[in-house]
Scaffold this motif. Sequence first.
Motif, short mmCIF file in Angstrom:
data_model
loop_
_atom_site.label_atom_id
_atom_site.label_comp_id
_atom_site.label_asym_id
_atom_site.label_seq_id
_atom_site.Cartn_x
_atom_site.Cartn_y
_atom_site.Cartn_z
N SER A 167 0.84 -1.20 0.00
CA SER A 167 0.00 0.00 0.00
C SER A 167 0.88 1.25 0.00
CB SER A 167 -0.90 0.01 1.24
OG SER A 167 -0.10 0.10 2.41
N GLU A 168 0.40 2.30 -0.69
CA GLU A 168 1.15 3.56 -0.74
C GLU A 168 0.90 4.33 0.55
OE1 GLU A 168 0.20 5.83 -4.13
OE2 GLU A 168 0.89 4.32 -5.56
N PRO A 169 1.92 5.07 1.04
CA PRO A 169 1.72 5.88 2.24
C PRO A 169 0.69 6.96 1.98
CG PRO A 169 3.79 6.43 1.15
CD PRO A 169 3.27 5.22 0.48
N LEU A 170 -0.12 7.23 3.01
CA LEU A 170 -1.12 8.28 2.86
C LEU A 170 -0.45 9.64 2.87
CD1 LEU A 170 -3.82 6.89 5.31
CD2 LEU A 170 -3.76 6.74 2.81
N LYS A 171 -0.83 10.51 1.93
CA LYS A 171 -0.21 11.83 1.83
C LYS A 171 -0.93 12.81 2.74
CE LYS A 171 2.56 10.24 -1.25
NZ LYS A 171 3.95 9.97 -0.91
N ASN A 172 -0.27 13.91 3.01
CA ASN A 172 -0.81 14.90 3.92
C ASN A 172 -2.05 15.58 3.37
OD1 ASN A 172 -1.02 16.98 5.88
ND2 ASN A 172 -0.05 18.31 4.36
N ASP A 173 -3.16 15.46 4.04
CA ASP A 173 -4.40 16.05 3.54
C ASP A 173 -4.47 17.54 3.79
OD1 ASP A 173 -4.52 15.56 6.27
OD2 ASP A 173 -6.70 15.26 6.27
N GLU A 174 -3.76 18.05 4.79
CA GLU A 174 -3.79 19.49 5.06
C GLU A 174 -3.15 20.27 3.91
OE1 GLU A 174 -1.85 22.83 8.03
OE2 GLU A 174 -1.73 20.70 8.59
N LEU A 175 -1.98 19.80 3.45
CA LEU A 175 -1.31 20.46 2.33
C LEU A 175 -2.17 20.39 1.07
CD1 LEU A 175 1.06 21.78 0.86
CD2 LEU A 175 2.08 19.51 0.61
N LEU A 176 -2.71 19.20 0.81
CA LEU A 176 -3.55 19.03 -0.37
C LEU A 176 -4.76 19.96 -0.32
CD1 LEU A 176 -3.51 15.15 -0.79
CD2 LEU A 176 -2.32 16.83 -2.20
N ASN A 177 -5.36 20.05 0.84
CA ASN A 177 -6.53 20.92 0.99
C ASN A 177 -6.17 22.38 0.76
OD1 ASN A 177 -9.34 21.23 1.59
ND2 ASN A 177 -8.78 22.05 3.59
N ASN A 178 -5.03 22.81 1.32
CA ASN A 178 -4.57 24.19 1.12
C ASN A 178 -4.36 24.49 -0.36
OD1 ASN A 178 -4.54 24.75 3.84
ND2 ASN A 178 -2.33 24.44 4.09
N LEU A 179 -3.71 23.56 -1.05
CA LEU A 179 -3.42 23.78 -2.47
C LEU A 179 -4.68 23.75 -3.32
CD1 LEU A 179 -0.10 21.74 -2.90
CD2 LEU A 179 -0.39 24.18 -2.42
N LEU A 180 -5.61 22.86 -2.97
CA LEU A 180 -6.88 22.81 -3.70
C LEU A 180 -7.65 24.11 -3.55
CD1 LEU A 180 -8.07 19.18 -2.91
CD2 LEU A 180 -7.55 20.09 -5.18
N ILE A 181 -7.68 24.65 -2.35
CA ILE A 181 -8.37 25.92 -2.09
C ILE A 181 -7.71 27.04 -2.90
CG2 ILE A 181 -8.81 27.68 -0.34
CD1 ILE A 181 -9.15 25.38 1.67
N MET A 182 -6.38 26.97 -3.06
CA MET A 182 -5.64 27.99 -3.80
C MET A 182 -5.81 27.83 -5.31
SD MET A 182 -2.16 27.95 -1.48
CE MET A 182 -1.22 29.07 -2.51
N GLY A 183 -6.41 26.72 -5.75
CA GLY A 183 -6.62 26.52 -7.18
C GLY A 183 -5.48 25.84 -7.89
#
Length: 377
Positions: free
Chosen positions: A47-63
Motif C-alpha cells: 500500500s502507498e503511504p497516505l499523503k498529507n491532507d492538510e497540504l492538499l486541501n490548502n493547495l486545492l483551495i488555492m486553485g
Amino acid sequence: MAPRNLLYMRNNFLSGSRCWVTQFSAEILFKSVSFRFFSVKCDNADSEPLKNDELLNNLLIMGVDIDMAKKRQPGVFNRMVTNEQHLKTFLLSKGASKEVIASIISRYPRAITRTPESLSKRWDLWRNIVPSDLDIVHILERSPESFFRSSNNLNLENNIKFLYSVGLTHKCLCRLLTSAPRTFSNSLDLNKQMIELLQKVCLSLGHNDPADFVKKIIFKNPFILIQSTKRVKANIEFLQSTFNLNSEDLLALICGPGADILDLSNDYAKRNYINIKEKLLSLGSTEEEVQKFVLSYPDMLFLAGKKFNDKVDCLIEGKVHISQIIENPYVLDSSINTLKSRIKDLVDVGYNLSTSNITLLSWSKKRYAAKLRKLRG
C-alpha cells in the motif's frame, strides 16, 4: 469529489491499524508555517503511504493543479514543512493574482518550500535589477523556475556583483534576468569561465576593449551565459574556418547577427550548413553565393535540413528563382503554409514572382493584406 477524498484520507489516517504518528510539541504546531504528518507506515508493504491532507486541501483551495504539481515535483508532497500560505500572502502583496499564484505552484511546486526569509531576500536582490514588483511577477508567471530554482541567495548576490564588475550595465543585467534568468542560478565559477573565454576571444581577435566586446555579445545573446564554454568556443572556430573570416569580420559577426549561433550545438550547426550548401549548389548556386546567403542571415543555421529544403522547394515551385532567395533569405522565416497561401494569392492577381520583389512573402499579416488589396484593385 475532492473534499470527500480528503475526508476519506483523514478517516483512514485516524483509524488505520498498527500505524504510528510522529507527535509535535505545542510550540511547533502553532507556528504559521505548515507542519504536518506526511505519511503513515502500515504493515501492508504494497500500500502507498497516505499523503498529507492538510497540504492538499490548502493547495486545492488555492486553485493549484495537484496532478500537474505531483508530476513535476512529487517530492514536495513528502516535505515536513511547507510555506504555501506565506508564499500566497507574499505574492499577493507584490501584485500577483490568485490565478497566477496557483499557476506558479502548479508548474513549480518547490516554490512552497522556500522560507519567508529566503523569499524576501531573493525578491530584494531581484528588485535591485528589475524596475518593479509587477515586472518580477510577470517573469515568474512566464518562468517560475527562474526565481525558485535556487535558494542560494549568496550565489545570486555574488553573480550580480561579478557581472557588474566586468562592465555589464544595469540595462544589460535586467535583460539577462528577464530573458535568461538561469544565468543567476549558475555557480559564480561557471559565469566567470564564460566571461574569461569571451575576453580571451576578444583579445585574440585584436579587439582592445574586452568589456565592450562582452557587453555587446551578451546584449545580443543573453542566453550565452547558460551555454558551455566548449560549445561557444567550437562555434566560433566553426564560423571562422567555414567562412574564412578575418579577425575584423568575425568580430562583427559574433557581436551582431551571428551572436545567436553561439548557442547552437556545434554538430547541428555543421549539419545544417552542409545541407544548405548541398541544396543551393544543386540549384545552380556557387559556393560564394552560399556563403553570402548564410552570412547575410546566420539564423538560417537554425533551420533543420528538411524544413529548409521544403521551404526552398515551395518557392522554386512558385517560380521564384534561387538568386532571389539568396538575396532575400528572410522569406524563409515564413511557414510552409504561409508561403503556399501567399504564392497562390499573388499568382491569382497576376503578380509575377520571378521578376518582382518577393519580400512581401515574409511581411506581417496586416501589411501583406493591405498590399494584396491594393494589387486586387
